[in-house]
Design a protein around this motif. Structure first.
Motif, mmCIF file in Angstrom:
data_model
loop_
_atom_site.group_PDB
_atom_site.id
_atom_site.type_symbol
_atom_site.label_atom_id
_atom_site.label_comp_id
_atom_site.label_asym_id
_atom_site.label_seq_id
_atom_site.Cartn_x
_atom_site.Cartn_y
_atom_site.Cartn_z
ATOM 1 N N ILE A 165 0.854 -1.185 0.000
ATOM 2 C CA ILE A 165 0.000 0.000 0.000
ATOM 3 C C ILE A 165 0.892 1.237 0.000
ATOM 4 O O ILE A 165 1.727 1.397 0.888
ATOM 5 C CB ILE A 165 -0.929 0.013 1.229
ATOM 6 C CG1 ILE A 165 -1.867 -1.202 1.191
ATOM 7 C CG2 ILE A 165 -1.738 1.303 1.292
ATOM 8 C CD1 ILE A 165 -2.703 -1.369 2.454
ATOM 9 N N GLY A 166 0.727 2.116 -0.977
ATOM 10 C CA GLY A 166 1.554 3.313 -1.073
ATOM 11 C C GLY A 166 0.811 4.449 -1.756
ATOM 12 O O GLY A 166 -0.417 4.426 -1.895
ATOM 13 N N TRP A 167 1.565 5.456 -2.210
ATOM 14 C CA TRP A 167 0.962 6.679 -2.752
ATOM 15 C C TRP A 167 0.212 6.459 -4.064
ATOM 16 O O TRP A 167 -0.569 7.315 -4.475
ATOM 17 C CB TRP A 167 2.028 7.744 -2.956
ATOM 18 C CG TRP A 167 2.639 8.259 -1.703
ATOM 19 C CD1 TRP A 167 3.967 8.260 -1.364
ATOM 20 C CD2 TRP A 167 1.965 8.879 -0.593
ATOM 21 N NE1 TRP A 167 4.149 8.815 -0.120
ATOM 22 C CE2 TRP A 167 2.940 9.201 0.375
ATOM 23 C CE3 TRP A 167 0.619 9.164 -0.322
ATOM 24 C CZ2 TRP A 167 2.626 9.809 1.578
ATOM 25 C CZ3 TRP A 167 0.299 9.771 0.882
ATOM 26 C CH2 TRP A 167 1.301 10.083 1.813
ATOM 27 N N LEU A 168 0.414 5.341 -4.723
ATOM 28 C CA LEU A 168 -0.282 5.076 -5.984
ATOM 29 C C LEU A 168 -1.379 4.027 -5.843
ATOM 30 O O LEU A 168 -1.913 3.551 -6.844
ATOM 31 C CB LEU A 168 0.719 4.632 -7.055
ATOM 32 C CG LEU A 168 1.731 5.681 -7.511
ATOM 33 C CD1 LEU A 168 2.770 5.062 -8.438
ATOM 34 C CD2 LEU A 168 1.033 6.847 -8.205
ATOM 35 N N VAL A 169 -1.735 3.660 -4.619
ATOM 36 C CA VAL A 169 -2.640 2.527 -4.429
ATOM 37 C C VAL A 169 -4.020 2.788 -5.027
ATOM 38 O O VAL A 169 -4.653 1.883 -5.578
ATOM 39 C CB VAL A 169 -2.742 2.143 -2.936
ATOM 40 C CG1 VAL A 169 -3.433 3.227 -2.113
ATOM 41 C CG2 VAL A 169 -3.442 0.806 -2.766
ATOM 42 N N ARG A 170 -4.502 4.027 -4.957
ATOM 43 C CA ARG A 170 -5.840 4.304 -5.484
ATOM 44 C C ARG A 170 -5.828 4.411 -7.012
ATOM 45 O O ARG A 170 -6.832 4.129 -7.663
ATOM 46 C CB ARG A 170 -6.391 5.601 -4.877
ATOM 47 C CG ARG A 170 -6.780 5.438 -3.416
ATOM 48 C CD ARG A 170 -7.258 6.736 -2.793
ATOM 49 N NE ARG A 170 -8.169 7.483 -3.628
ATOM 50 C CZ ARG A 170 -9.458 7.207 -3.804
ATOM 51 N NH1 ARG A 170 -10.014 6.170 -3.176
ATOM 52 N NH2 ARG A 170 -10.227 7.955 -4.595
ATOM 53 N N ARG A 171 -4.704 4.796 -7.579
ATOM 54 C CA ARG A 171 -4.616 4.894 -9.031
ATOM 55 C C ARG A 171 -4.220 3.563 -9.682
ATOM 56 O O ARG A 171 -4.775 3.164 -10.703
ATOM 57 C CB ARG A 171 -3.617 5.964 -9.437
ATOM 58 C CG ARG A 171 -3.397 6.027 -10.941
ATOM 59 C CD ARG A 171 -2.393 7.072 -11.346
ATOM 60 N NE ARG A 171 -2.078 6.962 -12.763
ATOM 61 C CZ ARG A 171 -1.191 7.723 -13.391
ATOM 62 N NH1 ARG A 171 -0.534 8.663 -12.735
ATOM 63 N NH2 ARG A 171 -0.957 7.557 -14.677
ATOM 64 N N CYS A 172 -3.233 2.879 -9.102
ATOM 65 C CA CYS A 172 -2.625 1.699 -9.737
ATOM 66 C C CYS A 172 -2.916 0.395 -9.016
ATOM 67 O O CYS A 172 -2.541 -0.675 -9.513
ATOM 68 C CB CYS A 172 -1.108 1.888 -9.834
ATOM 69 S SG CYS A 172 -0.592 3.403 -10.671
ATOM 70 N N GLY A 173 -3.549 0.451 -7.859
ATOM 71 C CA GLY A 173 -3.769 -0.751 -7.067
ATOM 72 C C GLY A 173 -2.579 -1.062 -6.184
ATOM 73 O O GLY A 173 -1.609 -0.302 -6.096
ATOM 74 N N LEU A 174 -2.641 -2.188 -5.503
ATOM 75 C CA LEU A 174 -1.550 -2.650 -4.661
ATOM 76 C C LEU A 174 -0.320 -2.962 -5.510
ATOM 77 O O LEU A 174 -0.424 -3.239 -6.706
ATOM 78 C CB LEU A 174 -1.960 -3.915 -3.913
ATOM 79 C CG LEU A 174 -3.163 -3.833 -2.973
ATOM 80 C CD1 LEU A 174 -3.646 -5.234 -2.645
ATOM 81 C CD2 LEU A 174 -2.808 -3.067 -1.715
ATOM 82 N N THR A 175 0.836 -2.982 -4.869
ATOM 83 C CA THR A 175 2.035 -3.436 -5.566
ATOM 84 C C THR A 175 1.828 -4.843 -6.114
ATOM 85 O O THR A 175 2.174 -5.150 -7.255
ATOM 86 C CB THR A 175 3.245 -3.429 -4.624
ATOM 87 O OG1 THR A 175 3.313 -2.181 -3.942
ATOM 88 C CG2 THR A 175 4.535 -3.642 -5.391
ATOM 89 N N SER A 176 1.247 -5.709 -5.304
ATOM 90 C CA SER A 176 1.039 -7.095 -5.730
ATOM 91 C C SER A 176 0.042 -7.208 -6.876
ATOM 92 O O SER A 176 0.086 -8.178 -7.643
ATOM 93 C CB SER A 176 0.582 -7.950 -4.546
ATOM 94 O OG SER A 176 -0.595 -7.427 -3.958
ATOM 95 N N ASP A 177 -0.848 -6.236 -7.031
ATOM 96 C CA ASP A 177 -1.762 -6.247 -8.168
ATOM 97 C C ASP A 177 -1.018 -6.029 -9.476
ATOM 98 O O ASP A 177 -1.529 -6.376 -10.553
ATOM 99 C CB ASP A 177 -2.819 -5.160 -8.017
ATOM 100 C CG ASP A 177 -3.744 -5.394 -6.841
ATOM 101 O OD1 ASP A 177 -3.873 -6.554 -6.404
ATOM 102 O OD2 ASP A 177 -4.330 -4.409 -6.353
ATOM 103 N N ASN A 178 0.172 -5.442 -9.385
ATOM 104 C CA ASN A 178 0.976 -5.142 -10.559
ATOM 105 C C ASN A 178 2.107 -6.143 -10.763
ATOM 106 O O ASN A 178 2.956 -5.948 -11.629
ATOM 107 C CB ASN A 178 1.550 -3.726 -10.432
ATOM 108 C CG ASN A 178 0.467 -2.666 -10.473
ATOM 109 O OD1 ASN A 178 0.009 -2.280 -11.533
ATOM 110 N ND2 ASN A 178 0.035 -2.207 -9.300
#
Length: 480
Positions: A165-178
């Motif tokens: 969870i970080g500063w791009l979570v709402r735009r890009c999803g979780l790190t693991s989603d990517n």
């Protein structure tokens, strides 16, 4: 101090204490690896055994600083053959101290920092020892990024495997989603690739199930157009207005676009030059955020968060993405005693606000904070069962950050953190990356029942002897 419960200490200890390793055995391992093997008599051992969280002072028998995948394979095989407790280290930020152990082998992947960006396919492959500051440096050369840690010295490995969870979570999803692919050394010493077309059960489990299934030696991420300049920063409000700020923050979040992620922090003003001396050491409420859309639109989209009340100072403005990624690094140095807890919240309603205010009034020291992170957006649109990270329907997450400079007073802040989490969100789902101790109950609370059962099945397939047990452990079927 160690915060592990007795039951979890038993689970995470070697099944049987191994006999002392002989000189010939150690010589064989040394000759079989390219990296550096350290024991208690080696120069640099004390530095190598230290991790970011000073609450965990442990003395492994061996530390293998891996130079590549072959060393990882050899280390896994050695730990299994010698019945050694195995700790896997990437960035070394493990809050619960899982990146070290007593009397076992630490498989230190931190020297493995190779990163390769393909700007045409918008993909990056990074080795397990990379930190977020390393990855951001490479991807931002092409104006690309993936959701990363709020502290840039955090390693990519554990962060990704727990969700991210970080500063791009709402735009890009979780790190693991990517995460589109991963190379994994399993408990039997095999190197597997996990992705949508190869070992899909393992790929599913890696995206939120933690380090239970093997040593991930490299991660492949999908990248997004972000930066190099974003509109970001922080606004500070007087602590006496905390109730108004919390209610106003909830209202502002309701209208926030996906390209804006914010965090509200109930904290104590540090002695920094951008805050007036008159507030140093006093309670303040900070709202931090990043707008990752067109910079010219940033002022408009962040204004609702910057006008909740009379600000002490407003530091929002255009800045490099990498500057925002490292903005709070000085506040999280290595060596402090850290204990974090978390709870997902459906809403920041009046009972939650009241509980937060009561906890805020009793913070045990200026290092201890309460963070409310706005979620939703792209993270919530990923089907819950498609990854092991399944808690996607909550609007906020509360992160309780409890710290002391050294061991003195640490038990008290741990007790405060536990009590605070329970008072704000009793029986709430937790975030496995912010589980400050080894706890089977908290692991179960991190996953819905069907997700947990599926994780057990993957564990049983890839690590039936539970070699990888120094983590928020999901035991195989035989140990349930």
């Amino acid at each position: 101090m160690r915060t592990d419960s007795n039951n979890d200490n038993a689970r995470n200890a070697p099944h049987d204490r191994p006999p002392p390793l002989g000189a010939a055995t150690l010589a064989e391992l040394t000759q079989g690896v390219r990296g550096q093997l350290l024991d208690a008599g080696s120069d640099g051992y004390d530095e190598a055994r230290s991790i970011w969280n000073g609450a965990h002072d442990r003395k492994p028998a061996l530390i293998l600083r891996c130079a590549g995948v072959a060393d990882v394979i050899r280390g896994v095989q050695f730990a299994r053959s010698q019945n050694l407790s195995l700790a896997v280290r990437g960035g070394g930020h493990s809050l619960a101290g899982f990146s070290t152990n007593d009397d076992g082998l630490v498989l230190d992947c931190s020297p493995m920092k190779g990163i390769r960006v393909d700007p045409y396919t918008r993909r990056v492959v990074a080795q397990a020892g990379a930190l977020w500051q390393d990855l951001d440096h490479e991807t931002q050369a092409f104006g690309l990024a993936v959701t990363g840690g709020l502290v840039s010295t955090t390693g990519i490995a554990g962060f990704t495997l727990g969700g991210g969870i970080g500063w791009l979570v709402r735009r890009c999803g979780l790190t693991s989603d990517n995460l589109v692919g991963a190379d994994v050394v399993t408990a039997d010493g095999q190197l597997l690739h996990a992705g949508a077309g190869e070992n899909p059960d393992l790929w599913w489990a890696l995206r939120g199930g933690g380090g239970n299934f093997g040593v991930v030696t490299s991660f492949e991420y999908a990248l997004h157009d972000v930066g190099p300049t974003v509109f970001a920063g922080a606004v500070f409000y007087p602590g006496e207005h905390a109730e108004t700020i919390l209610a106003g923050y909830r209202k502002a979040c309701a209208g926030a676009p996906d390209r804006l992620t914010t965090v509200l922090n109930l904290t104590t003003a540090p002695p920094v030059p951008f805050l007036p001396e008159s507030v140093h050491g006093k309670p303040v409420v900070a709202v931090l955020g990043m707008w990752s859309g067109p910079v010219t639109d940033g002022d408009q989209h962040t204004r609702a968060f910057r006008e909740i009340g009379p600000p002490i100072t407003d530091l929002f403005g255009p800045m490099p993405y990498v500057a925002m990624q490292s903005l709070i690094d000085p506040l999280y140095p290595s060596g402090l005693h850290n204990y974090f807890r978390s709870a997902f919240l459906h809403d920041l309603d009046e009972p939650a606000i009241s509980a937060l205010l009561r906890a805020y009034a009793t913070v045990p020291n200026p290092l201890t904070e309460l963070h409310v992170h706005h979620l939703g957006g792209a993270m919530s649109r990923v089907p819950a069962g498609s990854t092991a990270f399944a808690t996607r329907d909550r609007e906020f997450i509360l992160n309780v950050v409890a710290r002391t400079p050294a061991a003195e007073g640490f038990p008290g802040v741990v007790d405060w953190a536990r009590a605070t989490t329970g008072s704000v969100a009793a029986d709430a789902a937790t975030y496995v990356n912010f589980t400050g101790e080894a706890s089977g109950d908290q692991v179960r609370a991190s996953y819905p029942g069907d997700t947990y059962d599926r994780l057990v099945a993957v564990k049983q397939r890839y690590d039936p002897a539970n070699l990888f047990r120094l983590n928020q452990n999901i035991p195989p079927s035989a140990e349930r």
